[in-house]
Design an enzyme around this catalytic site. Structure first.
Site, short mmCIF file in Angstrom:
data_model
loop_
_atom_site.label_atom_id
_atom_site.label_comp_id
_atom_site.label_asym_id
_atom_site.label_seq_id
_atom_site.Cartn_x
_atom_site.Cartn_y
_atom_site.Cartn_z
N LYS A 13 0.83 -1.21 0.00
CA LYS A 13 0.00 0.00 0.00
C LYS A 13 0.87 1.26 0.00
O LYS A 13 0.57 2.22 -0.72
CB LYS A 13 -0.93 0.04 1.23
CG LYS A 13 -1.86 -1.17 1.34
CD LYS A 13 -2.84 -1.02 2.52
CE LYS A 13 -2.16 -0.93 3.87
NZ LYS A 13 -1.52 -2.19 4.31
N ARG A 88 -9.27 1.14 8.97
CA ARG A 88 -8.70 -0.16 9.27
C ARG A 88 -9.71 -1.08 9.95
O ARG A 88 -9.39 -2.22 10.28
CB ARG A 88 -7.53 0.05 10.20
CG ARG A 88 -6.28 -0.67 9.78
CD ARG A 88 -5.23 -0.33 10.79
NE ARG A 88 -4.00 -1.01 10.57
CZ ARG A 88 -3.00 -0.53 9.84
NH1 ARG A 88 -3.13 0.59 9.20
NH2 ARG A 88 -1.90 -1.22 9.77
N ARG A 128 11.65 -6.85 5.22
CA ARG A 128 11.60 -5.44 5.60
C ARG A 128 12.16 -5.24 7.02
O ARG A 128 12.78 -4.23 7.32
CB ARG A 128 10.14 -4.95 5.54
CG ARG A 128 9.99 -3.47 5.77
CD ARG A 128 8.61 -2.98 5.37
NE ARG A 128 7.64 -3.19 6.41
CZ ARG A 128 6.33 -2.90 6.31
NH1 ARG A 128 5.85 -2.44 5.18
NH2 ARG A 128 5.52 -3.10 7.31
N ARG A 134 12.07 -1.66 11.57
CA ARG A 134 10.89 -1.09 12.23
C ARG A 134 10.61 -1.85 13.51
O ARG A 134 10.72 -3.07 13.55
CB ARG A 134 9.68 -1.20 11.28
CG ARG A 134 9.20 0.14 10.81
CD ARG A 134 8.14 -0.02 9.76
NE ARG A 134 6.90 -0.61 10.27
CZ ARG A 134 5.76 -0.60 9.60
NH1 ARG A 134 5.70 -0.04 8.41
NH2 ARG A 134 4.68 -1.16 10.11
N ARG A 145 0.08 -8.77 13.81
CA ARG A 145 -0.48 -7.78 12.89
C ARG A 145 -1.31 -8.45 11.80
O ARG A 145 -2.34 -7.92 11.37
CB ARG A 145 0.64 -6.93 12.28
CG ARG A 145 1.08 -5.84 13.26
CD ARG A 145 2.43 -5.25 12.93
NE ARG A 145 2.56 -4.80 11.57
CZ ARG A 145 3.72 -4.83 10.88
NH1 ARG A 145 4.80 -5.30 11.43
NH2 ARG A 145 3.74 -4.38 9.66
P1 ADP Z 1 1.29 -2.15 8.28
O1 ADP Z 1 2.60 -2.34 7.60
O2 ADP Z 1 1.01 -3.16 9.34
O3 ADP Z 1 0.15 -1.95 7.32
P2 ADP Z 1 1.13 0.66 9.16
O4 ADP Z 1 2.37 1.41 8.89
O5 ADP Z 1 -0.06 0.98 8.33
O6 ADP Z 1 1.50 -0.87 9.12
O7 ADP Z 1 0.71 0.83 10.70
C1 ADP Z 1 1.59 0.51 11.75
C2 ADP Z 1 0.84 0.50 13.07
O8 ADP Z 1 0.21 1.78 13.29
C3 ADP Z 1 -0.32 -0.50 13.14
O9 ADP Z 1 0.10 -1.79 13.51
C4 ADP Z 1 -1.22 0.17 14.21
O10 ADP Z 1 -0.71 -0.03 15.50
C5 ADP Z 1 -1.07 1.64 13.90
N1 ADP Z 1 -2.12 2.15 12.98
C6 ADP Z 1 -1.92 2.66 11.72
N2 ADP Z 1 -3.08 3.07 11.18
C7 ADP Z 1 -4.05 2.80 12.10
C8 ADP Z 1 -5.46 2.97 12.13
N3 ADP Z 1 -6.14 3.48 11.09
N4 ADP Z 1 -6.13 2.57 13.25
C9 ADP Z 1 -5.48 2.05 14.29
N5 ADP Z 1 -4.16 1.85 14.33
C10 ADP Z 1 -3.43 2.22 13.25
#
Ligand code: ADP
Length: 188
Positions: A13, A88, A128, A134, A145
């Site tokens: 994404k 989400r 990654r 990260r 996750r």
């Molecule tokens: P991923 O690679 O898991 O898609 P993101 O970079 O989108 O990771 O998000 C990392 C973390 O930030 C998530 O695991 C969550 O803890 C938090 N997070 C991001 N966006 C949201 C959201 N819309 N609602 C709740 N938590 C979020």
């Protein structure tokens, strides 16, 4: 273009959202990036969000609404935007619809689902983890996750299907091939 990118962690994404943003000259809003910036900056929001993020859990919905409303309310988002990582869960999707109405903006046009199978997802996330370091890219956190995605985010596919907005594209192949599919799906 007013679109949301859906897909498991590691489905691409962020990569595709950045390319869309550049091609169409519209902002991309990643709640994950915004939250990581808040954590790095040591803000109150960051302090509240960090323990959830490090455990691979969603942060409480209320913490992300402010980020999104503030960004979508800015002038450059009036001609379009790409959402990455928000909504989400179904509650967030309903709040988004209400928020857009309140901001007197048109409704979301499409939800593009990047489909990548579980094995490939795990392979990418472990890779990654090595490259970016990260905090949430450790094997047990990655597993969590993915569980959270399946339980909370996957139901969004049915939500957007019911609104007639869901487009699923294959998220494997070269970045440029995937981009062509995403552009077509998002109606660009
Ligand atoms: P991923 O690679 O898991 O898609 P993101 O970079 O989108 O990771 O998000 C990392 C973390 O930030 C998530 O695991 C969550 O803890 C938090 N997070 C991001 N966006 C949201 C959201 N819309 N609602 C709740 N938590 C979020």
């Amino acid at each position: 273009m007013r679109t949301v990118l859906l897909g498991a962690p590691g489905s691409g994404k962020g990569t595709q959202g950045k390319k869309l943003s550049e091609r169409f000259g519209i902002p991309k809003l990643s709640t994950g990036d915004a939250l990581r910036a808040a954590v790095a900056g040591g803000t109150e929001l960051g302090k509240q969000a960090a323990p959830f993020m490090n455990a691979g859990k969603l942060v409480p919905d209320q913490l992300v609404y402010g980020i999104v409303e503030e960004r979508l309310g800015q002038a450059d988002a009036r001609k379009g935007y790409i959402l990455d990582g928000f909504p989400r869960n179904v509650a967030q999707a309903q709040v988004l619809d209400a928020m857009l109405a309140r901001l007197q903006q048109p409704a979301l046009e499409s939800a593009v689902h990047l489909h990548v199978d579980d094995e490939e997802i795990i392979r990418r996330l472990l890779e990654r983890a090595v490259q970016e370091g990260r905090h949430d890219d450790k094997p047990d956190v990655i597993r969590h996750r993915i569980e959270v995605y399946n339980a909370e985010t996957h139901p969004l596919l049915a939500f957007y299907q019911a609104q007639g907005k869901l487009k699923t594209v294959q998220g494997t192949g070269t970045i440029d091939d995937i981009f062509q599919r995403v552009v077509a799906a998002a109606g660009g």
